[in-house]
Design an enzyme around this catalytic site. Structure first.
Site, PDB file in Angstrom:
ATOM      1  CG  HIS A 153     -11.081  -5.773   8.097  1.00 20.58           C
ATOM      2  ND1 HIS A 153      -9.835  -6.237   8.383  1.00 20.58           N
ATOM      3  CD2 HIS A 153     -11.315  -6.369   7.148  1.00 20.58           C
ATOM      4  CE1 HIS A 153      -9.084  -7.206   8.055  1.00 20.58           C
ATOM      5  NE2 HIS A 153      -9.933  -7.306   6.508  1.00 20.58           N
TER       6      HIS A 153
ATOM      7  CD  GLU B  23      -1.703  -1.976   1.760  1.00 15.56           C
ATOM      8  OE1 GLU B  23      -0.195  -2.696   1.646  1.00 15.56           O
ATOM      9  OE2 GLU B  23      -2.683  -3.326   2.100  1.00 15.56           O
TER      10      GLU B  23
HETATM   11  C1  TPP Z   1      -2.548  -4.768   3.995  1.00 19.06           C
HETATM   12  C2  TPP Z   1      -3.306  -5.341   3.679  1.00 19.06           C
HETATM   13  N1  TPP Z   1      -3.910  -5.753   2.235  1.00 19.06           N
HETATM   14  C3  TPP Z   1      -4.761  -5.364   1.834  1.00 19.06           C
HETATM   15  C4  TPP Z   1      -5.740  -7.030   3.553  1.00 19.06           C
HETATM   16  C5  TPP Z   1      -6.615  -7.510   1.738  1.00 19.06           C
HETATM   17  N2  TPP Z   1      -6.211  -8.847   2.313  1.00 19.06           N
HETATM   18  C6  TPP Z   1      -6.858  -9.913   2.669  1.00 19.06           C
HETATM   19  S1  TPP Z   1      -6.394 -11.126   2.842  1.00 19.06           S
HETATM   20  C7  TPP Z   1      -5.003 -10.293   1.457  1.00 19.06           C
HETATM   21  C8  TPP Z   1      -4.633 -11.382   0.572  1.00 19.06           C
HETATM   22  C9  TPP Z   1      -3.015 -12.108   1.480  1.00 19.06           C
HETATM   23  O1  TPP Z   1      -2.330 -13.022   0.777  1.00 19.06           O
HETATM   24  P1  TPP Z   1      -1.878 -14.120   1.304  1.00 19.06           P
HETATM   25  O2  TPP Z   1      -0.261 -13.269   2.964  1.00 19.06           O
HETATM   26  O3  TPP Z   1      -0.560 -15.006   0.845  1.00 19.06           O
HETATM   27  O4  TPP Z   1      -2.036 -14.554   2.730  1.00 19.06           O
HETATM   28  P2  TPP Z   1      -3.699 -15.855   1.922  1.00 19.06           P
HETATM   29  O5  TPP Z   1      -5.025 -15.723   2.520  1.00 19.06           O
HETATM   30  O6  TPP Z   1      -3.293 -16.545   1.453  1.00 19.06           O
HETATM   31  O7  TPP Z   1      -3.782 -16.984   3.916  1.00 19.06           O
HETATM   32  C10 TPP Z   1      -5.657  -9.096   1.128  1.00 19.06           C
HETATM   33  C11 TPP Z   1      -5.183  -9.208  -0.135  1.00 19.06           C
HETATM   34  C12 TPP Z   1      -5.135  -6.979   4.172  1.00 19.06           C
HETATM   35  N3  TPP Z   1      -6.085  -7.117   4.962  1.00 19.06           N
HETATM   36  N4  TPP Z   1      -3.822  -6.486   5.026  1.00 19.06           N
END
Ligand code: TPP
Ligand code: TPP
Ligand code: MG
Ligand code: MG
Lengths: 317, 356, 356, 317
Positions: free
Chosen positions: B136, B67
């Site tokens: 959230h 971000e």
């Molecule tokens: C800082 C931030 N940006 C965006 C989000 C929205 N978001 C929630 S889960 C996610 C994906 C995260 O991917 P990963 O770290 O690979 O974890 P996974 O869900 O695959 O276990 C995103 C972009 C968030 N929660 N926090």
């Protein structure tokens, strides 16, 4: 522990996580769980492999997709379900929800819903452990997406600089929500990058729980024994269900069912399960189901917090 | 407002956002749209769906989870003459890019003596309900209102969503465009042709004589419901939607307060140093205020957002609480009143199935 | 206040900070101090000088430039039972760690049902003067006042600096401890033994009858100077120092306003959604307020901070502007007055040689 | 350009920067410059080497220690001095100060006083240039300290993922304020780390201006020609004066005068200067002094902005 006992232990953990998640998925349409659930089905072996290499007084930190780590480290199922139900008996007294499980009695640091956020917190905890000097370590879990956040690199640098007793565990399930790695990573040389901090890094391809545990054990023994500082594991794994919610989502087109099939063949619940006697396995399964049923009962029969509770715990005193 | 007349088109908020984006991207090649998940099949609840197919991956693209840097990318591209729209599916994540927004975007035009402009739009969605909890659910508009150089808009209906988004894209300054998740499915009359809703111009959504209610974002809806409940006991509330908070049309509020003699600001955020504090402060220091008026604020309970349903209910303002508060302000000597619970069930509680 | 009586010790603000740190680190092994440059020969203007030698590099250490992660480190260490003090030489840099402060530090105790505590102290210095400009001059306390779970203190003199820092270190919550660069060289009576200054308890620094002046951080000093200037024209101003902004002792201010009938809040920050907005809002909505009072705010001009001297002068409140404003409030029918420029030269302009 | 012409060109730039900085240091005690100055004396060759490989319509981004880059890219000396003096004729009309020089007519992006902040902004500009497709590139300067900020890694990843036409230039002067690398970096493998993003990275040990220009030229030619994406230069160099302010600070003990001596022997102003004829050199020196004197005159004789200016330029319209 005999090999058979050990397999029972691992199977129990793997199966417990799988079944808890399935139970959440089963309950979810009833709207009794009003909290966004990020299920770990398919990824159980990472938490189980790593946590089975930890001592009880070691610490774990995880994410909103943290049910597996919570359970693997021994978090209470009753308090977990109660938290999902928003009950005052929940591990967060109804103030955390699915994305913020915590269990300090088991040294489970609360998880965060903002990606990457627990990584520096876990190194802070590791700093305290290092000062304490008792050989305790932290295992810090996060997804592949978290490695894109700058704080991950800041944390690697600091942890290496201070030689902190921490095992970083990247659960690389190849997606962040619906976005595949190739849309997010300029290259896949994550371990190579981590090594430029002087941090030993290993990538494990197939989410084999025994392999994960073995590498984790070696790394952790190193952390405890010496002053060499952090270690890093990248565990490839796969999320079987949708990013958030109880369902599958292969119809939506961002990934293929063939990919799932490939990973299902490596399913560690099954891989360990088949190495048990059918009777052993059935016994464990039954125990787990009973345990889960009791936990759900506990959640269902627990009271909600009273509305006045909204203003308690804002400040510690 | 904007109830579709016969033959008029009704559009949902989320579709109005999408339509505004399409029209501006067609009009102006320098507009582009990016952010986490803008290009997936869910398309930010539908507000960006299909746009990558339509405009290509150079103008509509998802990003890594970064971000802070992505905000810098928006600023840099804007300095080079482009007009980026950067999307956050939860406003809570802008806390990761405060440095870029406050130290650079807000200050660049000034600090560089007018040599650069930073026409960026930061779309942020405020989350609510289904137990999303503390991280959230935040509405952080007051942090941005605090900072000179930024504009902040929070349209409360589909019509204004379209008009404000077009205005924000065309504006030469950084604009925080703040959307409430629960508004996405609401619909009203939305003209097909492009139009702008002027920033800094509040709207009287419903007139009244006994008190002025200022609602922010989805609280406009709740204030209008409270107004209905109050009308049954003979209290007449005027409801004002500031639409934009920076700039803020304080005169519209002041004029109303001078007519009604009372003010309740209802925010979808904490009140402490919030938009509601600013509105009360401006009214109370205004030399144009006629005589003493009663003023109050409502907003989130002063706690992190809890996910448990009864706590959530205690946390958020709702039409029933608003009506009861207004009653106590307008008829301080009467005994306490609150509306019939049957009538106060929030419509979204019937429609909305969380969490995303 | 705290003018040293005969034989009493006088200490500078910066030395009071250092003394508080030493005493707490000696008392409690869990306290540690870290941050960029806390261990160099300048030692954060002297406030941390020699502490690494004294307590060793495990308890006092500099860091890489990684504000976001370092804040996480503080939080994690605090969860493990330690009491970190994390130092920022400019408050502007906390914009890099808003996520950790707002999404984690503020919420952890609540979100985890009381299972963890986050006793951290974030020392932030507000910069001023010598043309530091837009990014080394911000006072962002209102952003933190907005967020439940955080405490915010801004002591205005050496006595309170010591007492507040000790209180902050002992507090079980995250505390933003905000210091103004221009206060560092000011001195007053500071007891040698450790003591705490209670948070949430304002102080009447000088009593008066015609108006209440609330000063924040270094604006307390400026208000006291304005009071002197006003006394020459027979206006008697009461000066209040809230000391802590979260919690905020609104009753002390309210009582004073009820006595004087007027309120001017002077902040070392922007007013929009600022601490001054909150104070006006609370006073104006208080049922305990007797009758109508005149209320106003002063703070930064609504622009980024400019480095050019004449612009800086237009940007900041000063005793002369404060006095003139008070005069216009107390004697609205008189013609405008402002104090003799000779008398209003800020003392720091004589002493202070910037920039660091 | 003949070799001799080229050396004259480089010398002029190097010397110009050196002399401007010396002039600032000379004026500073008078308090006419009320703005924190972070002098580039000793580091001139990095800006000159890189900028001499750029076209006029290429773009640079730099930091509060950005006088060198501003001058090397052709920024107006008069407007620079006027800005330091806080005059309305300054490049920022008195609203920037020493740390925020800007010159958009020369494609000098405004610099920032918050470490690391211009890095992602420069990739955003590079994104726009890529869309424009005219072969223009960005050179983004930052210090060794900036590589500790997470945003640096986020930026590398994005720039590599989108193959942006940007040259990252790390001016590694071995200190962040008074803190040496070993207190901040877990390892010195910066270039290795950058390469794990698929970004070619070169480290240049001695701040030789010709070497810097050569590597920069090759990298930039690559950026213009092709779609291969960013490149990275780490230029070791040395700050001769204190971190902020006009003086030396070797007495304070955080670094040794021997270190300075070692770097002074590599001084590029001198190294290039001695390759010119003494008469050539004297002529250039005189021109530069005249130019600087004129710039200072311009600054001194320019008016301050009026107080009403405080509220202009807050919003663009
Ligand atoms: C800082 C931030 N940006 C965006 C989000 C929205 N978001 C929630 S889960 C996610 C994906 C995260 O991917 P990963 O770290 O690979 O974890 P996974 O869900 O695959 O276990 C995103 C972009 C968030 N929660 N926090
Ligand atoms: C984000 C941030 N943190 C801290 C500071 C305070 N600070 C100013 S310059 C500096 C050192 C930066 O070092 P480096 O990047 O190597 O640049 P150099 O000054 O050596 O050119 C620091 C820590 C800052 N300006 N910004
Ligand atoms: Mg993932
Ligand atoms: Mg450096």
């Amino acid at each position: 522990m005999s090999e058979q006992l050990d397999l029972r232990f691992l199977y129990r953990k793997l199966r417990q996580i799988r079944r808890v998640e399935e139970e959440i998925a089963r309950i979810y349409p009833s709207d009794k769980i009003k909290s966004p659930v990020h299920l770990s089905i398919g990824q159980e072996s990472v938490s189980v492999g790593v946590c089975s290499a930890l001592r009880d007084d070691d610490v774990v930190a995880a994410t909103y997709r943290g049910h597996a780590a919570y359970i693997a480290k021994g978090g209470s199922l009753s308090r977990m379900f109660a938290e999902l139900y928003g009950k005052v008996t929940g591990c967060g007294t109804g103030k955390g929800g699915s994305m913020h499980l915590v269990g300090m009695d088991k040294y489970i640091l609360g998880s965060s819903a903002v990606v990457g956020t627990t990584i520096p917190i876990s190194i802070g905890y590791a700093l305290a452990l290092k000062r304490e000097g008792s050989g305790r370590v932290v295992a810090s879990f996060f997804g592949d997406g978290a490695t894109e956040e700058g704080v991950f690199y800041e944390s690697l640098n600091f942890a290496a600089l201070h030689r902190l007793p921490i095992l970083f565990v990247c659960e690389n399930n190849a997606y962040a929500i619906h976005s595949p790695l190739k849309k997010r990573w300029a290259s896949t040389q994550l371990c190579e990058r981590v090594r430029t901090y002087g941090i030993p890094a290993i990538s494990i391809a197939d989410s084999d729980v025994l392999e994960i545990r073995q590498w984790a054990s070696e790394a952790i023994a190193g952390l405890r024994r010496s002053e060499t500082g952090p270690a890093f594991l990248e565990c490839h794994t796969y999320r079987w269900r949708e990013h958030v919610g109880p369902n599958e989502d292969y119809q939506s087109g961002y990934r293929s069912i063939a990919e799932l099939q490939n990973w299902k063949e490596k399913d560690q619940v099954e891989a360990i399960g088949v190495r048990l006697l059918p009777s052993e396995r059935a016994e464990i399964d039954a125990e787990i189901d009973a345990e889960i049923a009791a936990a759900v009962d506990f959640a269902e029969s627990s009271p909600f917090p009273g509305p006045e509770e909204v203003l308690t715990h804002v400040y510690a005193s | 407002m904007y109830t579709p007349a016969n033959g008029q088109r009704s559009l949902r908020y989320v579709d109005a956002l999408r339509e505004a984006t399409i029209q501006e991207m067609e009009r102006d090649k320098s507009v582009f749209l990016f952010g986490l998940d803008v290009d997936d099949h869910k398309g930010i609840q539908g507000s960006t769906i299909g746009l990558q197919d339509r405009f290509g991956p150079e103008r509509v693209f998802g990003t890594p989870l970064s971000e802070d840097a992505m905000t810098g990318v928006a600023i840099g591209a804007a300095m080079a003459g482009m007009r980026p729209i950067h999307v956050h599916i939860r406003m809570d994540f802008v806390l990761l890019c405060m440095n870029q927004l406050v130290n650079m975007a807000a200050k660049a035009h000034y600090m560089y003596g007018g040599q650069v402009r930073v026409p960026i739009v930061i779309r942020c969605m405020i989350g609510k309900s289904w137990g999303q909890g503390a991280q959230h659910s935040q509405a952080l508009h007051s942090m941005f209102m605090h900072v000179p150089g930024l504009k902040v808009v929070m349209p409360s209906n589909a019509h204004d969503a379209k008009g404000c988004l077009i205005a924000a894209i065309r504006d030469d300054n950084p604009v925080l465009f703040i959307e409430h998740r629960l508004l996405y499915s609401t619909e009203c009359y939305v003209p097909e042709e492009p139009y702008t809703v002027e920033m800094g111009r509040a709207r009287i959504c419903a007139s009244g004589t006994d008190i002025t209610l200022v609602g922010i974002s989805n609280m406009v809806m709740e204030c209008l419901r409270a107004r209905d409940l109050l009308s049954e006991v003979g209290i007449s509330a005027e409801v004002i939607d500031p639409i934009s908070l920076a700039p803020l049309d304080i005169d519209a509020i002041l004029n109303s307060v001078n007519r009604t003699g009372g003010l309740l600001v209802v925010d979808c955020a904490w009140t402490n140093c919030g938009a509601s504090a600013e509105i009360l402060a401006r009214i109370s220091e205004s030399p144009k205020l006629h005589g003493p008026v009663q003023m109050e604020r409502m907003g989130f309970a002063f706690s992190p957002c809890p996910p448990s349903p009864p706590l959530e209910q205690a946390f958020y303002p709702d039409p029933s609480k608003i009506a009861a508060k207004v009653h106590s302000m307008v008829r301080p000597l009467d005994r306490e009143w609150s509306p019939d619970p049957e009538k106060t069930i929030l419509s979204h509680e019937l429609q909305f199935r969380g969490p995303f």
